[in-house]
Design a protein around this motif. Structure first.
Motif, PDB file in Angstrom:
ATOM      1  N   LEU A 199       0.811  -1.220   0.000  1.00 21.55           N
ATOM      2  CA  LEU A 199       0.000   0.000   0.000  1.00 21.55           C
ATOM      3  C   LEU A 199       0.844   1.269   0.000  1.00 21.55           C
ATOM      4  CD1 LEU A 199      -2.789  -1.153   2.465  1.00 21.55           C
ATOM      5  CD2 LEU A 199      -3.048  -0.707   0.026  1.00 21.55           C
ATOM      6  N   GLN A 200       2.080   1.169   0.391  1.00 20.95           N
ATOM      7  CA  GLN A 200       2.962   2.341   0.349  1.00 20.95           C
ATOM      8  C   GLN A 200       3.336   2.721  -1.084  1.00 20.95           C
ATOM      9  OE1 GLN A 200       6.068   0.965   2.997  1.00 20.95           O
ATOM     10  NE2 GLN A 200       5.201   2.044   4.760  1.00 20.95           N
ATOM     11  N   MET A 252      -5.400  -3.708  12.756  1.00 24.29           N
ATOM     12  CA  MET A 252      -5.687  -2.401  13.345  1.00 24.29           C
ATOM     13  C   MET A 252      -4.489  -1.478  13.224  1.00 24.29           C
ATOM     14  SD  MET A 252      -7.972  -0.506  14.633  1.00 24.29           S
ATOM     15  CE  MET A 252      -9.262  -1.718  14.987  1.00 24.29           C
ATOM     16  N   ILE A 253      -3.297  -1.998  13.491  1.00 32.10           N
ATOM     17  CA  ILE A 253      -2.081  -1.185  13.336  1.00 32.10           C
ATOM     18  C   ILE A 253      -1.910  -0.785  11.871  1.00 32.10           C
ATOM     19  CG2 ILE A 253       0.437  -1.208  13.499  1.00 32.10           C
ATOM     20  CD1 ILE A 253       0.160  -3.054  15.919  1.00 32.10           C
ATOM     21  N   LEU A 254      -2.183  -1.722  10.978  1.00 36.46           N
ATOM     22  CA  LEU A 254      -2.104  -1.424   9.546  1.00 36.46           C
ATOM     23  C   LEU A 254      -3.069  -0.309   9.178  1.00 36.46           C
ATOM     24  CD1 LEU A 254      -1.291  -1.967   6.623  1.00 36.46           C
ATOM     25  CD2 LEU A 254      -2.856  -3.910   6.606  1.00 36.46           C
ATOM     26  N   ALA A 255      -4.293  -0.397   9.658  1.00 39.08           N
ATOM     27  CA  ALA A 255      -5.294   0.627   9.340  1.00 39.08           C
ATOM     28  C   ALA A 255      -4.890   1.983   9.905  1.00 39.08           C
ATOM     29  CB  ALA A 255      -6.656   0.210   9.891  1.00 39.08           C
ATOM     30  N   LYS A 256      -4.352   1.993  11.121  1.00 41.94           N
ATOM     31  CA  LYS A 256      -3.929   3.264  11.740  1.00 41.94           C
ATOM     32  C   LYS A 256      -2.783   3.891  10.966  1.00 41.94           C
ATOM     33  CE  LYS A 256      -5.505   2.342  16.457  1.00 41.94           C
ATOM     34  NZ  LYS A 256      -5.102   2.100  17.877  1.00 41.94           N
ATOM     35  N   SER A 257      -1.927   3.071  10.404  1.00 42.19           N
ATOM     36  CA  SER A 257      -0.810   3.605   9.619  1.00 42.19           C
ATOM     37  C   SER A 257      -1.299   4.250   8.323  1.00 42.19           C
ATOM     38  CB  SER A 257       0.194   2.494   9.308  1.00 42.19           C
ATOM     39  OG  SER A 257      -0.341   1.574   8.364  1.00 42.19           O
ATOM     40  N   LEU A 258      -2.482   3.827   7.862  1.00 42.90           N
ATOM     41  CA  LEU A 258      -3.058   4.394   6.642  1.00 42.90           C
ATOM     42  C   LEU A 258      -3.924   5.615   6.921  1.00 42.90           C
ATOM     43  CD1 LEU A 258      -4.206   1.064   4.946  1.00 42.90           C
ATOM     44  CD2 LEU A 258      -2.183   2.405   4.369  1.00 42.90           C
ATOM     45  N   TYR A 259      -4.340   5.768   8.175  1.00 45.04           N
ATOM     46  CA  TYR A 259      -5.293   6.817   8.531  1.00 45.04           C
ATOM     47  C   TYR A 259      -4.695   8.187   8.244  1.00 45.04           C
ATOM     48  CZ  TYR A 259      -8.668   9.455  11.340  1.00 45.04           C
ATOM     49  OH  TYR A 259      -9.632  10.340  11.768  1.00 45.04           O
ATOM     50  N   ASN A 260      -5.465   9.011   7.587  1.00 40.23           N
ATOM     51  CA  ASN A 260      -5.083  10.385   7.217  1.00 40.23           C
ATOM     52  C   ASN A 260      -4.025  10.454   6.124  1.00 40.23           C
ATOM     53  OD1 ASN A 260      -6.866  11.801   8.825  1.00 40.23           O
ATOM     54  ND2 ASN A 260      -5.494  11.839  10.594  1.00 40.23           N
ATOM     55  N   SER A 261      -3.625   9.321   5.554  1.00 42.14           N
ATOM     56  CA  SER A 261      -2.706   9.384   4.422  1.00 42.14           C
ATOM     57  C   SER A 261      -3.480   9.857   3.194  1.00 42.14           C
ATOM     58  CB  SER A 261      -2.085   8.015   4.152  1.00 42.14           C
ATOM     59  OG  SER A 261      -3.063   7.105   3.695  1.00 42.14           O
ATOM     60  N   SER A 305      -3.606   8.665   0.347  1.00 44.23           N
ATOM     61  CA  SER A 305      -4.183   7.561  -0.417  1.00 44.23           C
ATOM     62  C   SER A 305      -4.974   6.599   0.470  1.00 44.23           C
ATOM     63  CB  SER A 305      -3.068   6.793  -1.134  1.00 44.23           C
ATOM     64  OG  SER A 305      -2.123   6.305  -0.197  1.00 44.23           O
ATOM     65  N   GLN A 306      -5.517   7.095   1.584  1.00 41.11           N
ATOM     66  CA  GLN A 306      -6.235   6.225   2.515  1.00 41.11           C
ATOM     67  C   GLN A 306      -7.420   5.547   1.832  1.00 41.11           C
ATOM     68  OE1 GLN A 306      -8.135   8.232   5.737  1.00 41.11           O
ATOM     69  NE2 GLN A 306      -8.888   6.363   6.693  1.00 41.11           N
TER      70      GLN A 306
END
Length: 239
Positions: free
Chosen positions: A43-44, A63-72, A74-75
């Motif tokens: 996803l990066q 959950m950690i994966l989703a938090k790392s995407l939050y506010n990006s 390309s979320q």
């Protein structure tokens, strides 16, 4: 076509979910992962529209994966698919699109995908097909439904869930907007969250404080009549 990934470490669960996604949406599943870190690395460098995430997966959990995407920038829309209900509050905090608890049913997945389609394609659907019919979503499909075939419509945030004699559908309109577009003399706003076809009422049950609950033909949901609408309801129904 919108794209999606599936992150799930149980083979059978992954295959079932992919089958239902393909059956009830036009999402293009471009990758699947059984490992959270591999999904994050993907996803990066690759933008997708939707991510279906299990929570209990190797390397880093969903959950950690989703938090790392939050506010990006390309979320993607996040739909959790998990057996662990205790993470629902965290999912809400990061604005996950939905939280599917295993074992989920085909009907539950279909409704989620229908709501997702209304979110992903808000401008793709002409709202009214004619004076007597309306276009509604079922997954990624658009169905032309006679307004008289609607049993009831209910508010679901910024969209409207619509129960009909042909099954469950979704409209990208808020309930108040939907009522205006699908105007019909046989319909009544029983509650701020429910709009009902009076011709489809099968049973009227007295409820607390002089109100009623309504059972409609072909559905199990009991629809309340709010106190502010009791007088008009009695008049409309000749009670």
């Amino acid at each position: 076509m919108k794209t999606a990934i599936v992150v799930e470490d149980e083979y059978l669960a992954c295959e079932e979910l992919k089958y239902l996604i393909r059956k009830y949406s036009d999402l293009n599943i471009i990758a699947e992962f059984s490992d959270g870190l591999q999904a994050l690395e993907f996803l990066q460098s690759t933008q997708v529209d939707v991510a279906f995430l299990d929570i209990n997966i190797p390397s880093i959990n969903g959950m950690i994966l989703a938090k790392s995407l939050y506010n990006s920038k390309s979320q993607p829309a996040i739909i959790f698919t998990t057996a662990y209900k205790e993470h629902a509050a965290e999912a809400f905090e990061i604005e996950a699109f939905d939280y599917l608890l295993k074992p989920y049913t085909e009907d539950r997945v279909e409704k989620t995908l229908s709501k997702l389609s209304a979110e992903l394609y808000p401008a793709a659907m002409p709202i009214v097909a004619s004076d007597s019919s309306i276009n509604l979503y079922q997954g990624s499909r658009i169905r032309v439904i006679e307004v008289s075939d609607i049993i009831y419509a209910s508010a679901n945030g910024k969209i409207t869930d619509v129960e009909t004699v042909h099954g469950s559908f979704t409209s990208p309109l808020m309930l108040s907007e939907f009522v205006e577009k699908a105007d019909n003399a046989k319909f009544f706003k029983a509650h701020r969250s429910y709009w009902i076809n009076l011709d489809k009422i099968e049973e009227i049950t007295p409820w607390h404080s002089g109100t009623y609950r309504l059972k409609c033909k072909g559905v199990e949901t009991l629809i309340p009549v709010s106190r502010s609408n009791i007088k008009e309801f009695r008049e409309r129904m000749g009670l």
